[in-house]
Design an enzyme around this catalytic site. Structure first.
Site, PDB file in Angstrom:
ATOM      1  N   GLU A  64       0.097  -1.342   5.774  1.00 32.28           N
ATOM      2  CA  GLU A  64       1.183  -0.857   6.631  1.00 32.28           C
ATOM      3  C   GLU A  64       1.054   0.639   6.867  1.00 32.28           C
ATOM      4  O   GLU A  64       1.458   1.147   7.924  1.00 32.28           O
ATOM      5  CB  GLU A  64       2.544  -1.190   6.001  1.00 32.28           C
ATOM      6  CG  GLU A  64       3.742  -0.962   6.913  1.00 32.28           C
ATOM      7  CD  GLU A  64       4.264   0.469   6.916  1.00 32.28           C
ATOM      8  OE1 GLU A  64       5.046   0.816   7.825  1.00 32.28           O
ATOM      9  OE2 GLU A  64       3.895   1.256   6.014  1.00 32.28           O
ATOM     10  N   ASP A  85       0.837  -1.203   0.000  1.00 33.76           N
ATOM     11  CA  ASP A  85       0.000   0.000   0.000  1.00 33.76           C
ATOM     12  C   ASP A  85       0.872   1.253   0.000  1.00 33.76           C
ATOM     13  O   ASP A  85       2.063   1.221   0.346  1.00 33.76           O
ATOM     14  CB  ASP A  85      -0.956   0.003   1.195  1.00 33.76           C
ATOM     15  CG  ASP A  85      -0.227  -0.050   2.538  1.00 33.76           C
ATOM     16  OD1 ASP A  85       0.831  -0.712   2.630  1.00 33.76           O
ATOM     17  OD2 ASP A  85      -0.723   0.562   3.505  1.00 33.76           O
TER      18      ASP A  85
END
Length: 463
Positions: free
Chosen positions: A166, A102
């Site tokens: 994350e 991400d």
């Protein structure tokens, strides 16, 4: 930027062996970085994001190399990839290599190049995730695919984890994996992940590679002030906004005492030696003397202090305010948010200090809480990472450092895994790596990806 790629620096592992990080591997590191950037995996927080396309891309590249990937989701679209590369010694402890898929949001209107174009221009790959951290994901893929082509096996099993979420709380990513699929990481004792082994140029001709061996803990806080609601024209000694403002000011202006962890002590010692600066008494009993000595040392090492200064203290920065709904109405409640960061061993000090600074009428609680970490800097793992960097950049200096923020290593530590930040990039002078994180015009030089791929290969086969 010229790379060192000759004779003694040919990518062989310690003890010899033919180099196998060939042109194909180097090209793949660049192409995979560009391809992954084009897959928009923006994480807006609160569950708003999707990593599915990038996870499928990674899984396909692994499968092409004969490495069996598992795709795992806590929620639709929040996809993680886990795979295991068998090592030469199945009985040896396994090594975890992790990177997240991400990225944080990017406004195309602010960028020179569209943030999800993955454009390669003048030897540089542009786009969101170019350094945080699709470049690292790409280099890892390139290395294990090169091993598969050459029939190379690492010394021990390597578990690969490409994670979701994350950039928020990790609840859909490493947190989910650790809680629900811990068996996938069976045998893992050490890990490498993001935010370490990049070139830091202090401006004096030196090249420093900081390898992360610690992280401050995360303490995102919500402050809530209660009071007596009323008309804005009336005197009110129980004004929630006033109480909150006073608390926020006290927190923002507080000077935290110096607290030196083993990792930070090692970093200060190595930098003092590098610059020929006298090392102060790092065990001073007097807090004022310790702070003065450390602050003087940081001043003497110039720009290199930026690697250490954020991690000699706990910190708490007010970041958000929320109160009221009309100018002539005193609200009965007001809220603020604070980004707190806590050193290993500093948790009790942080709690006691916040209790004192918030004061009467203001309560605080954790919005998000993660533990601090530290790893040995005098053992074989750190020595291998240092050697791999110096093999390809012999004139450089490798130091340990503590990250001011945090990574997925926090989650994996709950499985007993000791984490390091080691995703190498050799960067040219003037390239501000740390400013690229979550910044505008994020980009990475092609040469840096080539260097990182070679260093990763050497380190991973020796770790």
């Amino acid at each position: 930027m010229a790379e060192q790629d000759n004779g003694a620096h040919d990518g062989t592992a310690p003890g010899g062996g033919a180099p196998h990080i060939d042109a194909t591997a180097l090209d793949e590191a660049v192409r995979f970085t560009s391809d992954l950037i084009r897959l928009d995996t923006t994480n807006r927080g609160g569950g708003d994001g999707t990593e599915r396309e990038a996870a499928e891309y990674v899984a396909a590249r692994l499968a092409e190399a004969g490495i069996e990937p598992l795709l795992l989701e806590k929620a639709p679209g929040r996809t993680n990839v886990v795979a295991r590369v068998p090592g030469a010694d199945p009985a040896a402890p396994a090594l975890l290599v992790h990177g997240h898929l991400d990225v944080v949001p990017a406004d195309p209107g602010e960028w020179q190049v569209h943030p999800f174009s993955g454009e390669i221009r003048d030897g540089v790959v542009w786009g969101r995730g170019a350094v945080d951290m699709k470049d690292s994901d790409a280099m890892v893929l390139a290395v294990v695919r090169a091993w598969a082509r050459a029939g190379v096996r690492p010394a021990r099993d390597i578990v690969l984890a490409f994670t979701a979420d994350e950039e928020d709380t990790a609840q859909y990513g490493s947190g989910f994996l650790v809680e629900h699929r811990p068996e996938l990481f069976e045998g893992c004792t050490e890990a490498i992940g993001e935010s370490g082994a990049f070139t830091f140029h202090p401006g004096d001709g030196r090249r420093i590679y900081p390898v992360a061996a610690g992280e401050r803990g995360t303490a995102w806080l919500t402050l809530t002030a209660g009071g007596r609601a009323g008309h804005g024209s009336k005197i009110n000694r129980e004004n929630a906004v006033t109480r909150l403002s006073a608390a926020v000011t006290r927190i923002g202006e507080h000077t935290w005492p110096v607290r030196l962890t083993p990792v930070v002590r090692a970093a200060l010692t190595e930098l003092a030696g590098l610059y020929g600066v006298p090392l102060p008494d790092l065990d001073a009993d007097d807090p004022a003397a310790l702070a003065a000595g450390v602050d003087d040392l940081l001043a003497r090492i110039g720009p290199a202090a930026a690697l250490i200064a954020p991690t000699v203290r706990n910190s708490a920065n007010p970041t958000m305010l929320d109160a009221g709904y009309k100018v002539n109405v005193i609200p009965g409640r007001a809220r603020a948010h604070v980004d707190g960061r806590v050193l290993p061993g500093g948790e009790q000090e942080f709690t006691d200090t916040l209790d004192r600074l918030t004061g009467p009428g203001v309560d605080w609680e954790h919005l998000h809480h993660e533990i601090p970490l530290q790893a040995p800097v005098d053992g074989p793992a750190f020595a291998v990472m240092r050697e791999a960097l110096l093999h390809f950049d012999p004139g450089a200096h490798v130091i340990p450092y503590c990250m001011s923020g945090g990574t997925d290593a926090k989650q994996f530590s709950r499985l007993g895994v000791t984490g390091y930040g080691f995703m190498p990039l050799r960067l040219p002078p003037g390239f501000d790596y740390q400013a690229m994180f979550h910044g505008v015009d994020e980009r990475v030089p092609v040469d840096a990806l080539h260097f990182g791929t070679r260093v990763l290969d050497r380190a991973l086969r020796a770790l």
